[in-house]
Design an enzyme around this catalytic site. Sequence first.
Site, PDB file in Angstrom:
ATOM      1  CB  SER A  75      41.573  28.277  41.103  1.00 16.12           C
ATOM      2  OG  SER A  75      41.355  26.940  40.765  1.00 16.12           O
ATOM      3  CG  ASP A 138      33.869  26.596  39.558  1.00 15.76           C
ATOM      4  OD1 ASP A 138      34.464  25.765  38.840  1.00 15.76           O
ATOM      5  OD2 ASP A 138      34.464  27.492  40.192  1.00 15.76           O
ATOM      6  CG  HIS A 165      37.280  28.051  38.040  1.00 15.22           C
ATOM      7  ND1 HIS A 165      36.989  27.577  39.307  1.00 15.22           N
ATOM      8  CD2 HIS A 165      38.633  28.030  37.942  1.00 15.22           C
ATOM      9  CE1 HIS A 165      38.103  27.274  39.933  1.00 15.22           C
ATOM     10  NE2 HIS A 165      39.122  27.545  39.128  1.00 15.22           N
TER      11      HIS A 165
END
Length: 185
Positions: A75, A138, A165
């Site tokens: 991320s 996601d 995610h």
Amino acid sequence: MAREVVIVPGNGGGNIFSDGMWYGWLRKKLLEYDSELTVKLEDMPDPVVGRESIWIPFMRDKLKVGENSIIVGHSTGAVAAVRFCEQYKVHGIVLVGAYTTDCGMENEKLSGYFDRPWQWSKAKQNTEWISQFGSRDDQYLSWDEQVEVSVGLETDFHRFEDRGHFIEPYFPELVTLLKGQLMKN
């Protein structure tokens, strides 16, 4: 020759060792595979916003990311890995849940990562290989942005339909990929 893996987590402020994510699990699995491998994993400074002006120097000066490092970024950590490679050489990078804009989120706007164009060619020149994991479902990132990263960096893109995610406690595909890269050295 890569002899270290540096795991750069996403922002959010949780303790990276106890929040149920795969970071600590990955570290353990890599050390079981090769006890002489260095695997660095630390809570990042400024963990909620994840400002580039704080994270990049921390990666360089505290984590000592360098030419023999493989960065595994998740991320915001993936975004930081790309921005790091625009300036510094590393052995390889693995991007998990990478993206290209602030996604309309205030913390992401404040991070500083999205204030200028991406320098894909510089990042590619500063690493020997780039792999990427992305999932169509996601909940935070658009698929188009994940594809944009893959196209811009010409990544080895591992595409999923059902991993969200990537916030599970285990990530066996990542271990397999890293073992394969480490065996090449």
